[in-house]
Design a protein around this motif. Sequence first.
Motif, PDB file in Angstrom:
ATOM      1  N   VAL A   1       0.836  -1.199   0.000  1.00  0.00           N
ATOM      2  CA  VAL A   1       0.000   0.000   0.000  1.00  0.00           C
ATOM      3  C   VAL A   1       0.870   1.248   0.000  1.00  0.00           C
ATOM      4  O   VAL A   1       1.749   1.405   0.864  1.00  0.00           O
ATOM      5  N   ASP A   2       0.629   2.108  -0.970  1.00  0.00           N
ATOM      6  CA  ASP A   2       1.339   3.381  -1.083  1.00  0.00           C
ATOM      7  C   ASP A   2       0.802   4.365  -0.053  1.00  0.00           C
ATOM      8  O   ASP A   2      -0.351   4.787  -0.127  1.00  0.00           O
ATOM      9  N   LYS A   3       1.651   4.742   0.910  1.00  0.00           N
ATOM     10  CA  LYS A   3       1.247   5.702   1.947  1.00  0.00           C
ATOM     11  C   LYS A   3       1.915   7.058   1.756  1.00  0.00           C
ATOM     12  O   LYS A   3       1.713   7.978   2.560  1.00  0.00           O
TER      13      LYS A   3
ATOM     14  N   PRO B   1      -7.779   9.777  -2.750  1.00  0.00           N
ATOM     15  CA  PRO B   1      -8.208   8.613  -3.539  1.00  0.00           C
ATOM     16  C   PRO B   1      -9.043   9.030  -4.734  1.00  0.00           C
ATOM     17  O   PRO B   1      -9.825   9.981  -4.674  1.00  0.00           O
ATOM     18  N   GLU B   2      -8.877   8.299  -5.824  1.00  0.00           N
ATOM     19  CA  GLU B   2      -9.619   8.572  -7.046  1.00  0.00           C
ATOM     20  C   GLU B   2     -10.473   7.371  -7.427  1.00  0.00           C
ATOM     21  O   GLU B   2     -10.235   6.249  -6.968  1.00  0.00           O
TER      22      GLU B   2
ATOM     23  N   ARG C   1     -12.800  -1.054  -3.503  1.00  0.00           N
ATOM     24  CA  ARG C   1     -12.529  -0.203  -4.660  1.00  0.00           C
ATOM     25  C   ARG C   1     -13.350   1.087  -4.544  1.00  0.00           C
ATOM     26  O   ARG C   1     -14.545   1.055  -4.220  1.00  0.00           O
TER      27      ARG C   1
ATOM     28  N   VAL D   1      -1.193  -0.881  -4.476  1.00  0.00           N
ATOM     29  CA  VAL D   1      -0.608  -0.727  -5.802  1.00  0.00           C
ATOM     30  C   VAL D   1      -0.062  -2.028  -6.398  1.00  0.00           C
ATOM     31  O   VAL D   1       0.023  -2.160  -7.612  1.00  0.00           O
TER      32      VAL D   1
ATOM     33  N   GLU E   1      -9.557   3.252  -7.867  1.00  0.00           N
ATOM     34  CA  GLU E   1      -8.420   2.783  -7.082  1.00  0.00           C
ATOM     35  C   GLU E   1      -8.871   1.803  -6.007  1.00  0.00           C
ATOM     36  O   GLU E   1      -9.969   1.905  -5.460  1.00  0.00           O
TER      37      GLU E   1
ATOM     38  N   VAL F   1      -8.530   6.763   5.157  1.00  0.00           N
ATOM     39  CA  VAL F   1      -7.803   5.984   4.148  1.00  0.00           C
ATOM     40  C   VAL F   1      -6.329   5.893   4.510  1.00  0.00           C
ATOM     41  O   VAL F   1      -5.667   6.904   4.741  1.00  0.00           O
TER      42      VAL F   1
ATOM     43  N   VAL G   1      -5.971   1.309 -12.402  1.00  0.00           N
ATOM     44  CA  VAL G   1      -7.342   1.806 -12.463  1.00  0.00           C
ATOM     45  C   VAL G   1      -7.987   1.313 -13.761  1.00  0.00           C
ATOM     46  O   VAL G   1      -7.437   1.518 -14.846  1.00  0.00           O
TER      47      VAL G   1
ATOM     48  N   ARG H   1      -3.312   3.720  -1.061  1.00  0.00           N
ATOM     49  CA  ARG H   1      -3.767   2.955  -2.233  1.00  0.00           C
ATOM     50  C   ARG H   1      -2.966   1.674  -2.371  1.00  0.00           C
ATOM     51  O   ARG H   1      -1.731   1.677  -2.304  1.00  0.00           O
TER      52      ARG H   1
ATOM     53  N   VAL I   1      -8.278   0.782  -2.311  1.00  0.00           N
ATOM     54  CA  VAL I   1      -7.698   1.459  -1.150  1.00  0.00           C
ATOM     55  C   VAL I   1      -7.902   0.642   0.127  1.00  0.00           C
ATOM     56  O   VAL I   1      -8.864  -0.121   0.258  1.00  0.00           O
TER      57      VAL I   1
END
Length: 284
Positions: free
Chosen positions: A78-80, A89-90, A136, A223, A93, A218, A237, A221, A95
């Motif tokens: 997970v990218d922090k 967040p988009e 998601r 990844v 993604e 959150v 995505v 994400r 999460v």
Amino acid sequence: MTGDDPSGIPPAGEDSVDDTSDGGERRKGQRSFWKELPLLIGIALVLALLIKTFLVQAFSIPSDSMQNTLQRGDRVLVDKLTPWFGSEPERGEVVVFHDPGGWLEGEPTPDPNALQKFLSFIGLMPSAEEKDLIKRVIAVEGDTVECRKGGPVKVNGKTLDESDYVFPGNSACDDQPFGPFTVPKDRLWVMGDHRQNSRDSRYHMEDTNGGFVPVDKVVGRAVVVAWPVDRWSTLSVPNTFDQPGLNAAASVAVSSAPLAMGALGALPIVLWRRKRLTVGDTAR
């Protein structure tokens, strides 16, 4: 001294002194390494902790709610980092987020041993104790989202083609239709890819957050699927979230914000310039 000896061979005494000196340096170097080893281990642990806290953290998948994208037992990274730079967040993604309030109530929590706790604390093992979820993102702040029984999920009036990630044989939302409604400020609408096996936003519309997930809950994400090795893959995505017109509702708000900030930033400069010109005119 060798110049006094026509044979060019150094005296035995000098030879032995040099050997002792070299050996002493080597022994000293070995002792120095062992003395520094605890420091090196300490630095490595601190770096691992910093990476886990600010950059990347591993999480294990304990359920089937994200099949087939994620399988039970998968380890994801997970990218922090990007949230520290203001990224939010988009849509589309995957999460990880902390339980926003009762979503995991009654769910058993693993009881790891001391070593597992330590390795999890520094980020060398996935977190097992924390009650986190992975879903998601379907809609973000300002989006209108809905799904009628027998129909697809729609965001801002656009139909999502979810065939790339929804579990085969699942309907979009027949088990729990919803909407239409608008996602509030700083909130997310999330759903699992295994729709008929995911207690996601749809099932928590009666809680304090109305089923929405606060952005500040959150963690980051997801990844990469890092383990097992034969399932290594990136979590990109899906293309349906890039379709034209999907961002129309949000683009107005996004584009107006920089304009307003620019106007506020320019106001002091304009006032200062007017004052300066007025003073100049008076002087003349």
